[in-house]
Design an enzyme around this catalytic site. Structure first.
Site, PDB file in Angstrom:
ATOM      1  N   SER A 176       5.392  -0.280   1.637  1.00  0.00           N
ATOM      2  CA  SER A 176       4.367  -1.123   2.274  1.00  0.00           C
ATOM      3  C   SER A 176       2.927  -0.700   2.034  1.00  0.00           C
ATOM      4  CB  SER A 176       4.605  -1.192   3.783  1.00  0.00           C
ATOM      5  OG  SER A 176       5.655  -2.082   4.055  1.00  0.00           O
ATOM      6  N   LYS A 179      -4.610  -0.496   9.776  1.00  0.00           N
ATOM      7  CA  LYS A 179      -3.509  -1.459   9.887  1.00  0.00           C
ATOM      8  C   LYS A 179      -3.166  -1.661  11.361  1.00  0.00           C
ATOM      9  CE  LYS A 179       1.163  -2.201   7.996  1.00  0.00           C
ATOM     10  NZ  LYS A 179       2.248  -1.583   7.200  1.00  0.00           N
ATOM     11  N   SER A 212       4.063  -4.479   3.529  1.00  0.00           N
ATOM     12  CA  SER A 212       3.527  -5.114   4.712  1.00  0.00           C
ATOM     13  C   SER A 212       2.055  -4.789   4.989  1.00  0.00           C
ATOM     14  CB  SER A 212       4.354  -4.686   5.939  1.00  0.00           C
ATOM     15  OG  SER A 212       4.190  -3.294   6.172  1.00  0.00           O
TER      16      SER A 212
END
Lengths: 96, 489
Positions: free
Chosen positions: B177, B78, B153
């Site tokens: 997330s 990420k 997210s």
């Protein structure tokens, strides 16, 4: 609870966050709505409840103050938007 | 079978027996990225060159017999975890050109294990969002229906794993997330206990809630990744010095003697009917596998968690994001004065959701409101944690849906922040309490217009009860086929 324009302006100033007139108005409505919903917390009796800042209990963490390799000046300045003579260049803080 | 669809443990077998080289596997994944990216936009940066170099090094290690289960296996990280020499943007204009001079601890440890990093995963800006629509660069699409969100997210890493742009990924979870996008994309998402995995080098959003974890195609892979990222790191002062077990030892396919609780507050109005049906079937399966199930568990403060979370997280965020002033790194606007430069830098560098949360957090911490909002929220956080403490005296794990709905449509909630926040309602309590949780595929529910969409089963465990939730997840997975379904692009 409805936030006033002045309140929104004041919060933006505290956060040093520039906002357009349009954003200011949009946030006024949205934040008012969010905060109004969060009034629900008032229903909870927390008179004898301590606050939780971290979910795990930690003692202060200390370490020996030993010299160790660090970043070089050029590595640290590599991402600087403005630099001069090996330093970060900033705008004048004091008015002339 | 396409190489890019392999799990870590399948890829490892092929690499170990030298049927496939890491370079071949990496090239297959890079080719998949080239064909899928146009449709899903899951990655901010593709690191083709360094990936092939790492793959060659991995092949050398395998030839030399010096390898781990992760050696030579392609991964996506990420884009809020620092990668030395590779830009780390947080999907924000503010950090669009930021190139970290160091690796996050998790990245360093995975590199030591032989990771091949193929790219950086797209996300909601600074990890603030539940749909990936708040990325400053591109909206990631859900591969099960390109008109829908992948969740957020960690939407980019989730989609990357689901479509084979990576064999596995690392995400971060502040209020759901990792778990919510895993549920929306039919993969496994694991949020460890707070303090279990180092946050050093993770760009800070809400420091008392953030935690890094694996996003994988099955439960075995999550256990394998945990074996390499869990552990004490003196560079993170909230990292806990606590023994790290071999997580693969907890992969036991039966649940005899395990006590499962179903919190009744998680079966409420507003849950999609299809999700509830899938959930009841999944819980019946867990019972069949030998667990005892109690439907009458109560976590009475659950209904206050959303408000507490969305006061605490933005308050911590406003403090963490104060560092973006246009001086040391990141976007910088040359204003007319120091204050003008700083205000304009932040106005132009941050997107709408980040600004909204900075405003909300600043308000909650400001003079006259601190006690009523921030302090009150912290006290309610104590009560939420106590609810879990009580429940875990009687139960080994708690089970609930990961999200009240399946993936929603792009654009559906983006203009209504409160509705967006509600999609985290079943995940954020765990972050407030600091406990662990996993989301695993457990079925598909019909959505209006769209074909059926994946549903996530959330298994929650007490602090450091990672092994208990892995065991339940593994037993369920072995008895079902849901995790084997892959989206067709």
């Amino acid at each position: 609870m409805k936030l006033s324009r002045e309140e929104v302006k004041h919060i933006a100033l505290l956060a040093r966050l520039g906002l357009s007139e349009e954003e200011m108005e949009r946030f006024r409505g949205q934040l008012s709505n969010i905060l109004e919903n969060f009034e629900v917390l008032k229903q909870v009796d927390t008179s004898d409840v301590p606050p939780t800042a971290y979910p795990i209990s930690l003692e202060n963490v200390v370490r020996e103050d030993e010299a160790a390799p660090s970043f070089t000046q050029s590595e640290i300045l590599a991402n600087a938007p403005h630099q001069e003579e090996g330093c970060f260049r900033v705008r004048a803080v004091l008015e002339q | 079978m396409n190489l890019y669809n392999l799990t870590i443990h399948q890829a490892h077998q092929l690499l170990k027996s030298k049927e496939v080289s890491s370079v071949e596997l990496t090239k297959a994944v890079l080719k998949r990225i080239a064909e899928a990216e146009e449709k899903v936009r899951a990655l901010v940066t593709v690191t083709e060159e360094s990936a092939l170099l790492q793959a060659e090094q991995a092949d050398q290690r395998i030839r030399a017999g010096d390898f781990t289960p992760l050696t030579g296996v392609p991964a996506v990280i990420k884009d809020n975890m620092c990668t030395k020499g590779i830009r780390t943007t947080c999907s924000s204009r503010m950090l669009e050109n930021f190139v970290p001079p160091y690796d996050a601890t998790v990245v360093e440890w995975l590199k030591d294990a032989g990771m091949v990093m193929v790219g950086k995963g797209n996300m909601d800006e600074f990890a603030m969002g539940s749909s990936n629509e708040h990325s400053a660069f591109a909206i990631t699409s859900n591969p099960w229906d390109l008109g829908r969100v992948p969740g957020g997210s960690s939407g980019g890493p989730a989609v990357g794993v689901a479509v084979g742009e990576a064999i596995y990924a690392l995400g971060s979870d502040t209020g759901g997330s990792i778990r919510q996008p895993a549920g929306f994309c039919n993969i496994v998402g694991f949020k460890p206990t707070y303090g279990r995995v180092s946050r050093y080098g993770l760009v800070a959003f809400a420091s008392s809630l953030d935690q890094i974890g694996p996003m994988t195609k099955d439960v075995t892979d999550s256990a394998l990744v945990m074996n390499f990222i869990a552990g004490y790191d003196p560079r993170d002062s909230t990292s806990l010095n606590y023994p790290v077990p071999d997580y693969t030892k907890s992969l036991i396919p039966d649940l005899k003697g395990l006590r499962l609780g179903i919190p009744k507050e998680y079966f409420v109005e507003g849950m999609q009917q299809g999700v509830e049906e899938v959930m009841r079937t999944a819980i019946a399966k867990l019972e069949e596998l030998g667990a005892t199930v109690d439907w009458e568990v109560s976590l009475p403060h659950t209904k206050y968690a959303l408000a507490a979370y969305y006061l605490i997280a933005p308050s911590e965020a406003m403090a963490n994001l104060a560092r973006y002033d246009g001086v040391k790194y990141g976007f910088s606007y040359e204003g007319e004065s120091m204050w003008d430069a700083m205000e304009r830098t932040r106005e132009l560098g941050f997107g709408p959701e980040v600004k909204r949360r900075i405003m909300l957090g600043t308000y909650a911490l400001s003079a006259g409101y601190y006690d009523a909002y921030y302090l009150k929220a912290q006290k309610v956080r104590t009560l939420i944690k106590r609810d879990f403490d009580e429940a875990f005296k009687e139960f080994d794990v708690l089970v609930a849906p990961t999200s009240p709905t399946v993936a929603f449509k792009i654009g559906e909630k983006v203009d209504d922040p409160l509705q967006m926040y509600l999609s985290d309602i079943f995940t954020l309590s765990l972050n407030l309490a600091g406990i662990c949780g996993i989301s695993i595929p457990c079925g598909f529910a019909e959505a209006r217009v769209s074909a059926s969409l994946p549903v996530g089963l959330q298994i929650m465990g007490d602090a450091f009860a990672e092994e208990a939730i892995l065991r339940v997840a593994y037993a369920y997975e072995q008895a079902t086929e849901w995790h084997k379904r892959r989206p067709v692009l």
